[in-house]
Motif scaffolding. Structure first.
Motif, PDB file in Angstrom:
ATOM      1  N   PRO A  53       2.957  -8.538  12.286  1.00 39.23           N
ATOM      2  CA  PRO A  53       1.598  -8.067  12.564  1.00 39.23           C
ATOM      3  C   PRO A  53       0.696  -9.236  12.960  1.00 39.23           C
ATOM      4  O   PRO A  53       0.851 -10.344  12.463  1.00 39.23           O
ATOM      5  N   ALA A  54      -0.236  -8.996  13.855  1.00 37.46           N
ATOM      6  CA  ALA A  54      -1.123 -10.052  14.339  1.00 37.46           C
ATOM      7  C   ALA A  54      -2.100 -10.503  13.261  1.00 37.46           C
ATOM      8  O   ALA A  54      -2.542 -11.638  13.250  1.00 37.46           O
ATOM      9  N   ARG A  55      -2.460  -9.610  12.354  1.00 34.15           N
ATOM     10  CA  ARG A  55      -3.408  -9.960  11.300  1.00 34.15           C
ATOM     11  C   ARG A  55      -3.112  -9.129  10.062  1.00 34.15           C
ATOM     12  O   ARG A  55      -2.336  -8.182  10.111  1.00 34.15           O
ATOM     13  N   ARG A  56      -3.697  -9.504   8.965  1.00 32.71           N
ATOM     14  CA  ARG A  56      -3.524  -8.735   7.729  1.00 32.71           C
ATOM     15  C   ARG A  56      -4.504  -7.571   7.708  1.00 32.71           C
ATOM     16  O   ARG A  56      -5.583  -7.644   8.296  1.00 32.71           O
ATOM     17  N   ALA A  57      -4.138  -6.541   6.989  1.00 32.96           N
ATOM     18  CA  ALA A  57      -4.985  -5.356   6.902  1.00 32.96           C
ATOM     19  C   ALA A  57      -6.285  -5.690   6.182  1.00 32.96           C
ATOM     20  O   ALA A  57      -6.308  -6.465   5.216  1.00 32.96           O
ATOM     21  N   VAL A  58      -7.371  -5.092   6.628  1.00 31.23           N
ATOM     22  CA  VAL A  58      -8.669  -5.305   6.010  1.00 31.23           C
ATOM     23  C   VAL A  58      -8.658  -4.758   4.587  1.00 31.23           C
ATOM     24  O   VAL A  58      -9.292  -5.308   3.678  1.00 31.23           O
ATOM     25  N   GLU A  59      -7.898  -3.694   4.363  1.00 31.37           N
ATOM     26  CA  GLU A  59      -7.859  -3.035   3.061  1.00 31.37           C
ATOM     27  C   GLU A  59      -7.016  -3.780   2.038  1.00 31.37           C
ATOM     28  O   GLU A  59      -6.940  -3.370   0.883  1.00 31.37           O
ATOM     29  N   ARG A  60      -6.355  -4.859   2.420  1.00 35.10           N
ATOM     30  CA  ARG A  60      -5.450  -5.589   1.527  1.00 35.10           C
ATOM     31  C   ARG A  60      -6.203  -6.090   0.298  1.00 35.10           C
ATOM     32  O   ARG A  60      -7.228  -6.745   0.399  1.00 35.10           O
ATOM     33  N   ASP A  61      -5.657  -5.811  -0.865  1.00 37.00           N
ATOM     34  CA  ASP A  61      -6.250  -6.234  -2.133  1.00 37.00           C
ATOM     35  C   ASP A  61      -5.464  -7.432  -2.650  1.00 37.00           C
ATOM     36  O   ASP A  61      -4.378  -7.276  -3.194  1.00 37.00           O
ATOM     37  N   GLU A  62      -6.005  -8.629  -2.453  1.00 35.90           N
ATOM     38  CA  GLU A  62      -5.301  -9.859  -2.824  1.00 35.90           C
ATOM     39  C   GLU A  62      -4.981  -9.920  -4.313  1.00 35.90           C
ATOM     40  O   GLU A  62      -3.932 -10.410  -4.708  1.00 35.90           O
ATOM     41  N   ALA A  63      -5.862  -9.413  -5.159  1.00 34.30           N
ATOM     42  CA  ALA A  63      -5.626  -9.431  -6.607  1.00 34.30           C
ATOM     43  C   ALA A  63      -4.444  -8.539  -6.962  1.00 34.30           C
ATOM     44  O   ALA A  63      -3.605  -8.895  -7.795  1.00 34.30           O
ATOM     45  N   ALA A  64      -4.356  -7.377  -6.332  1.00 36.53           N
ATOM     46  CA  ALA A  64      -3.235  -6.467  -6.593  1.00 36.53           C
ATOM     47  C   ALA A  64      -1.928  -7.072  -6.109  1.00 36.53           C
ATOM     48  O   ALA A  64      -0.889  -6.954  -6.770  1.00 36.53           O
ATOM     49  N   VAL A  65      -1.949  -7.733  -4.963  1.00 39.49           N
ATOM     50  CA  VAL A  65      -0.750  -8.374  -4.436  1.00 39.49           C
ATOM     51  C   VAL A  65      -0.299  -9.487  -5.369  1.00 39.49           C
ATOM     52  O   VAL A  65       0.884  -9.610  -5.696  1.00 39.49           O
ATOM     53  N   ALA A  66      -1.230 -10.313  -5.834  1.00 42.71           N
ATOM     54  CA  ALA A  66      -0.888 -11.411  -6.743  1.00 42.71           C
ATOM     55  C   ALA A  66      -0.305 -10.873  -8.046  1.00 42.71           C
ATOM     56  O   ALA A  66       0.673 -11.418  -8.573  1.00 42.71           O
ATOM     57  N   GLY A  67      -0.864  -9.793  -8.570  1.00 44.73           N
ATOM     58  CA  GLY A  67      -0.332  -9.181  -9.788  1.00 44.73           C
ATOM     59  C   GLY A  67       1.070  -8.640  -9.584  1.00 44.73           C
ATOM     60  O   GLY A  67       1.938  -8.778 -10.447  1.00 44.73           O
ATOM     61  N   TRP A  68       1.309  -8.023  -8.438  1.00 44.22           N
ATOM     62  CA  TRP A  68       2.640  -7.480  -8.144  1.00 44.22           C
ATOM     63  C   TRP A  68       3.656  -8.606  -8.050  1.00 44.22           C
ATOM     64  O   TRP A  68       4.754  -8.507  -8.587  1.00 44.22           O
ATOM     65  N   VAL A  69       3.289  -9.694  -7.364  1.00 44.46           N
ATOM     66  CA  VAL A  69       4.204 -10.824  -7.202  1.00 44.46           C
ATOM     67  C   VAL A  69       4.526 -11.441  -8.560  1.00 44.46           C
ATOM     68  O   VAL A  69       5.665 -11.829  -8.828  1.00 44.46           O
ATOM     69  N   LYS A  70       3.545 -11.505  -9.447  1.00 45.48           N
ATOM     70  CA  LYS A  70       3.733 -12.127 -10.752  1.00 45.48           C
ATOM     71  C   LYS A  70       4.516 -11.244 -11.715  1.00 45.48           C
ATOM     72  O   LYS A  70       5.364 -11.722 -12.467  1.00 45.48           O
ATOM     73  N   GLU A  71       4.267  -9.933 -11.702  1.00 42.44           N
ATOM     74  CA  GLU A  71       4.851  -9.032 -12.705  1.00 42.44           C
ATOM     75  C   GLU A  71       6.062  -8.245 -12.208  1.00 42.44           C
ATOM     76  O   GLU A  71       7.070  -8.159 -12.893  1.00 42.44           O
ATOM     77  N   THR A  72       5.980  -7.650 -11.043  1.00 46.11           N
ATOM     78  CA  THR A  72       7.018  -6.734 -10.572  1.00 46.11           C
ATOM     79  C   THR A  72       8.144  -7.441  -9.830  1.00 46.11           C
ATOM     80  O   THR A  72       9.313  -7.139 -10.035  1.00 46.11           O
ATOM     81  N   TRP A  73       7.798  -8.372  -8.960  1.00 44.70           N
ATOM     82  CA  TRP A  73       8.805  -9.014  -8.123  1.00 44.70           C
ATOM     83  C   TRP A  73       9.887  -9.729  -8.919  1.00 44.70           C
ATOM     84  O   TRP A  73      11.066  -9.606  -8.586  1.00 44.70           O
TER      85      TRP A  73
END
Length: 73
Positions: free
Chosen positions: A30-50
């Protein structure tokens, strides 16, 4: 399975890629990241779920290419 179900033909993975490429499709980032992207939710997923979903690391060292056990010495 989707192609066979809808079109009645069976294609290999390579055949699907060839067909898509012939019609102008390609793999692109993708040329850019989605405007709706929630960085806090992504960081939590990477830390806990991944870490739970990630496959375990392979042991380092020499392996054995045969599926049977190596000869005992």
């Amino acid at each position: 399975m989707l192609i066979a179900g809808r079109l009645g033909v069976s294609l290999s993975v390579r055949g699907v890629w060839e067909l898509l490429r012939r019609h102008g499709w390609s793999c692109r980032q993708p040329a850019r990241r989605a405007v709706e992207r929630d960085e806090a939710a992504v960081a939590g997923w990477v830390k806990e779920t991944w870490p739970q979903a990630k496959p375990p690391r392979r042991r380092s060292g020499h392996g054995w290419s045969s599926r049977t056990r190596p000869p005992s010495r």
